[in-house]
Scaffold this motif. Structure first.
Motif, mmCIF file in Angstrom:
data_model
loop_
_atom_site.group_PDB
_atom_site.id
_atom_site.type_symbol
_atom_site.label_atom_id
_atom_site.label_comp_id
_atom_site.label_asym_id
_atom_site.label_seq_id
_atom_site.Cartn_x
_atom_site.Cartn_y
_atom_site.Cartn_z
ATOM 1 N N ASN A 201 18.723 -37.875 -42.033
ATOM 2 C CA ASN A 201 19.373 -36.836 -42.637
ATOM 3 C C ASN A 201 19.411 -35.780 -41.149
ATOM 4 O OD1 ASN A 201 20.196 -37.456 -44.943
ATOM 5 N ND2 ASN A 201 18.105 -36.918 -45.798
ATOM 6 N N PHE A 202 20.071 -36.581 -40.015
ATOM 7 C CA PHE A 202 20.149 -35.531 -38.731
ATOM 8 C C PHE A 202 20.920 -34.299 -38.976
ATOM 9 C CE2 PHE A 202 24.051 -37.926 -39.317
ATOM 10 C CZ PHE A 202 25.087 -37.181 -38.798
ATOM 11 N N HIS A 203 21.828 -34.223 -40.044
ATOM 12 C CA HIS A 203 22.411 -32.838 -40.176
ATOM 13 C C HIS A 203 21.785 -31.807 -40.811
ATOM 14 C CE1 HIS A 203 22.575 -35.229 -43.873
ATOM 15 N NE2 HIS A 203 23.158 -34.200 -44.410
ATOM 16 N N LEU A 204 20.361 -31.850 -41.342
ATOM 17 C CA LEU A 204 19.456 -31.206 -41.690
ATOM 18 C C LEU A 204 18.470 -30.749 -40.690
ATOM 19 C CD1 LEU A 204 18.999 -32.798 -45.383
ATOM 20 C CD2 LEU A 204 20.680 -30.840 -44.515
ATOM 21 N N SER A 205 18.372 -29.317 -40.577
ATOM 22 C CA SER A 205 17.468 -28.907 -39.439
ATOM 23 C C SER A 205 16.271 -29.043 -40.120
ATOM 24 C CB SER A 205 17.493 -27.383 -39.202
ATOM 25 O OG SER A 205 17.547 -26.424 -40.400
ATOM 26 N N SER A 206 15.699 -29.174 -41.398
ATOM 27 C CA SER A 206 14.433 -29.268 -41.923
ATOM 28 C C SER A 206 13.949 -30.782 -41.645
ATOM 29 C CB SER A 206 14.469 -29.199 -43.309
ATOM 30 O OG SER A 206 15.557 -30.051 -43.830
ATOM 31 N N TRP A 207 15.035 -31.856 -41.506
ATOM 32 C CA TRP A 207 14.831 -33.085 -41.279
ATOM 33 C C TRP A 207 14.473 -33.315 -39.543
ATOM 34 C CZ3 TRP A 207 16.612 -37.237 -38.612
ATOM 35 C CH2 TRP A 207 16.400 -38.585 -38.931
ATOM 36 N N ARG A 208 15.341 -32.657 -38.876
ATOM 37 C CA ARG A 208 15.376 -32.843 -37.568
ATOM 38 C C ARG A 208 13.979 -32.396 -36.885
ATOM 39 N NH1 ARG A 208 20.483 -30.723 -37.570
ATOM 40 N NH2 ARG A 208 19.580 -28.896 -36.640
ATOM 41 N N GLY A 209 13.688 -31.301 -37.468
ATOM 42 C CA GLY A 209 12.532 -30.645 -36.604
ATOM 43 C C GLY A 209 13.020 -29.604 -35.825
ATOM 44 N N PRO A 210 12.031 -28.917 -34.972
ATOM 45 C CA PRO A 210 12.313 -27.653 -34.054
ATOM 46 C C PRO A 210 13.244 -28.281 -32.952
ATOM 47 C CG PRO A 210 10.270 -28.339 -34.006
ATOM 48 C CD PRO A 210 10.437 -29.292 -35.043
#
Length: 654
Positions: A201-210
């Motif tokens: 889920n690259f589109h979710l900041s919570s998944w990508r990280g800081p």
């Protein structure tokens, strides 16, 4: 606005509405009839250039989703009538391109099918709300399937509404559905492979990280605005270039009448330029995916999937946007806001020299005019960029990104796919484009020479063995003009006008420089080789014929093959000193990497056209010195005030 430019301008919303009214009145449109394609019928260029204007005609490809009757219809807007109508023979002609309804109905129908439900239950998949069905063009049909309008479908798991379903393919199950009768014809459960579980889920900041830290802003400003002008008919003028910008539902960007100024004379280079086809063949021959060969122009109408672009995200700097007007499946005009981006960009040094003898030091910076658009077709996103340079160079570049088409990975050593994440595969595949370049180098009589670097054997003419030269071979007929690139010889193709000489007595010309990457990697007896023969050569040259527009034929969807270029060149017409069209195949061969997941960094491909004996000298000698505070005449490197300028933004037309 000239009569010629008016004749070639993109269809307006009013013309699209008039076309629908004519077809409805003629009884060819109704509640079950879908407009697959609506586009301008361009007049024969020889007649248009002679007469100066032409009737505006519209072509519609129609499909009755209740009866499977397809029609190819042309109307005259001025005469308010149907000019021609033909009912397609699907077994011979193929089908019209895919319509939106086909995407919507397959999941509803398949979710009710007992055989598919059983295949899902066997894999422990019982929550229908998480099972996404992906409809795909059917490829070649068997004898029993001929005439049907088929989609072949895969299934993916979307755990939540925010989840990236491409991370969880349900591999091994293929559903074949007739989208007209809405019947599931077959569910083939080939193999039971585990569904990959890791999210992407690259589109979710919570998944990508800081976010990465330390990147400071880059500001691109043009305080006085851009250097180009844009007329209402799409005619674009910049630094000596003139061209008409158009847009087509199938091809996307289309350019007409590309000319360049030479000492006050507008000299023609290309009459029409477009990307006429792109095809994505997959290299996994397994039973569940052998048919995966997608024609994004001919089957899906690439231009209709154009994105609305955003300043600062898709385009940076002083941007002029153009809307695109296409027809929806009901025959009504659909506006895609800000679909086309036009801007200038700095590209480094144009020319430079420090001379040890006379002490001079002089340089000029380069810039180019960029006309682009972006599309999303299923999982992939493509940017199409046309560049026009101060030195006369024309360059085209595709920027491919998005999400790779995924599969389950069968196991270590599988020869037809990469593993991207635990148990997640991506089949090897290609992206093969065809540029249609209707050349007009200083007129309609052009020829093509093949240029090659050649070692001269040691002998009286080359006693030291250090000599090499260039051979020039004229391509005489369409049978001669089916060529592969060869980078080991620097092979290139020079388009000349034998009747126009430069100041040294040679024929004026423009040279096509290919990248020379692989063409279609499929057996000559394969279905896709027959359907996409255009992609087996880097270059085809044909004599101009106004109805020869698409290299794989007009109706690619479910076509058995042999249409387009292989059918046309069977006539073996002369291509020497006549009106010619270049068809250039280029593209990417993609062996996906771990780094291509979960979203692929941009990969690029394209080609270059350069003037070759066209001008009397370097055409960029008149470019003025840069006068910004970062570069001053005399190369004064004293301190400057580097206060950032405020970004200038322009959303309007010029």
């Amino acid at each position: 606005m000239t009569s010629i430019s008016k004749s070639l301008a993109t269809l307006t919303a009013e013309e699209i509405a008039a076309n629908t009214a004519i077809l409805t009145r003629a009884g060819l449109a109704g509640s079950t009839v879908h407009y697959s394609y609506v586009g301008l019928v361009e007049p024969d260029k020889r007649e248009l250039l002679s007469a100066g204007s032409a009737d505006r005609r519209v072509r519609s490809m129609l499909i009755d989703m209740a009866t499977n009757v397809s029609r190819d219809v042309v109307v005259s807007i001025a005469e308010d009538r149907v000019v021609s109508e033909r009912v397609l023979d699907h077994a011979v002609d193929g089908q019209v391109p895919v319509v939106i309804e086909e995407f919507h109905l397959v999941e509803e129908v398949i979710h009710r099918n007992e055989k598919w439900l059983a295949a899902m239950h066997k894999r422990g998949l019982t929550d229908l709300s998480t099972l996404r069905v992906n409809p795909l063009s059917g490829g070649v049909l068997s004898e029993a399937e001929t005439g049907r309008r088929i989609q072949r479908c895969f299934t993916f798991v979307q755990k939540t509404p925010d989840d990236l379903g491409w991370a969880h393919p349900v591999d091994g199950v293929t559903v074949m559905i007739d989208v007209v009768t809405r019947e599931v014809l077959d569910v083939i459960d080939y193999v039971d492979l585990p569904v990959p579980q890791e999210d992407g889920n690259f589109h979710l900041s919570s998944w990508r990280g800081p976010d990465r830290q330390g990147l400071k802003p880059i500001e691109i400003t043009q305080p006085e605005g851009p250097s180009f002008t844009l007329a209402d008919d799409g005619t674009l003028s910049w630094a000596g270039w003139n061209l008409q910008v158009g847009f087509d539902q199938r091809e996307g960007l289309v350019f007409h009448n590309i000319t360049i100024d030479d000492e006050g004379v507008a000299r023609p280079v290309i009459y029409r330029a477009s990307i006429a086809e792109m095809m994505v063949p997959y290299g996994d021959p397994s039973p569940q995916r052998w048919f995966q060969n997608f024609f994004d122009c001919g089957e899906y109408l690439l231009g209709g999937f154009a994105n609305s672009l955003e300043l600062g995200c898709d385009c940076v700097g002083d941007i002029t946007y153009l809307d695109a007007v296409v027809a929806d499946n009901s025959g009504q005009a659909r506006v895609i806001p800000q679909a086309i981006c036009i801007h200038e960009e700095d590209t480094g040094i144009l020319w430079k020299h420090f001379d040890n003898w006379n002490g001079s030091s002089i340089s000029r910076r380069n810039r180019r005019l960029v006309v682009s658009f972006f599309v999303t077709v299923g999982n992939y996103d493509y940017g199409f960029y046309w560049y026009f340079g101060l030195d006369g160079q024309i360059e085209f570049e595709v920027k491919a990104t998005g999400v790779v088409f995924t599969s389950a990975y069968p196991g270590e050593g599988y020869p037809f796919a990469s593993e991207l994440a635990p148990g997640l595969g991506a089949p090897y595949h290609q992206h093969l484009f065809s540029a249609r370049l209707d050349m007009m180098v200083d007129g309609l009589s052009n020829s093509v020479d093949e240029l090659e670097a050649v070692l001269v054997p040691r002998g009286p003419e080359n006693p030291t063995g250090t000599g090499f030269t260039q051979t020039v071979t004229r391509l005489q007929r369409e049978s001669d003009a089916q060529r592969l690139a060869d980078n080991s010889k620097g092979r290139a193709w020079l388009v000349t006008n034998p009747g126009v000489k430069n100041r040294l007595g040679g024929s004026v010309g423009w040279v096509l420089l290919p990248e020379g990457k692989p063409v279609l990697l499929a057996d000559e007896q394969s279905d896709i080789h027959k359907r996409a023969t255009y992609s087996t050569k880097h270059l085809w040259v044909t004599e101009y014929e106004p109805n020869e527009l698409y290299p794989a034929g007009d109706f690619v969807n479910l076509h058995p093959g042999g249409a387009g270029l292989p059918a046309w060149v069977a006539a073996d017409r002369s291509v020497d000193n006549t009106d010619i069209v270049l068809w250039h195949t280029f593209g990417l061969t993609h062996f996906p990497r771990i780094e291509d997941w979960p979203i692929m960094p941009v990969d690029t491909c394209g080609f270059v056209l350069r003037p070759h004996g066209f001008f009397g000298r370097n055409p960029a000698m008149d470019i003025p010195e840069t006068t910004s505070d970062h570069c001053s005449p005399g190369h004064d490197h004293s301190a400057h005030d580097h206060t950032a300028n405020t970004q200038h933004e322009n959303h309007g037309e010029h």
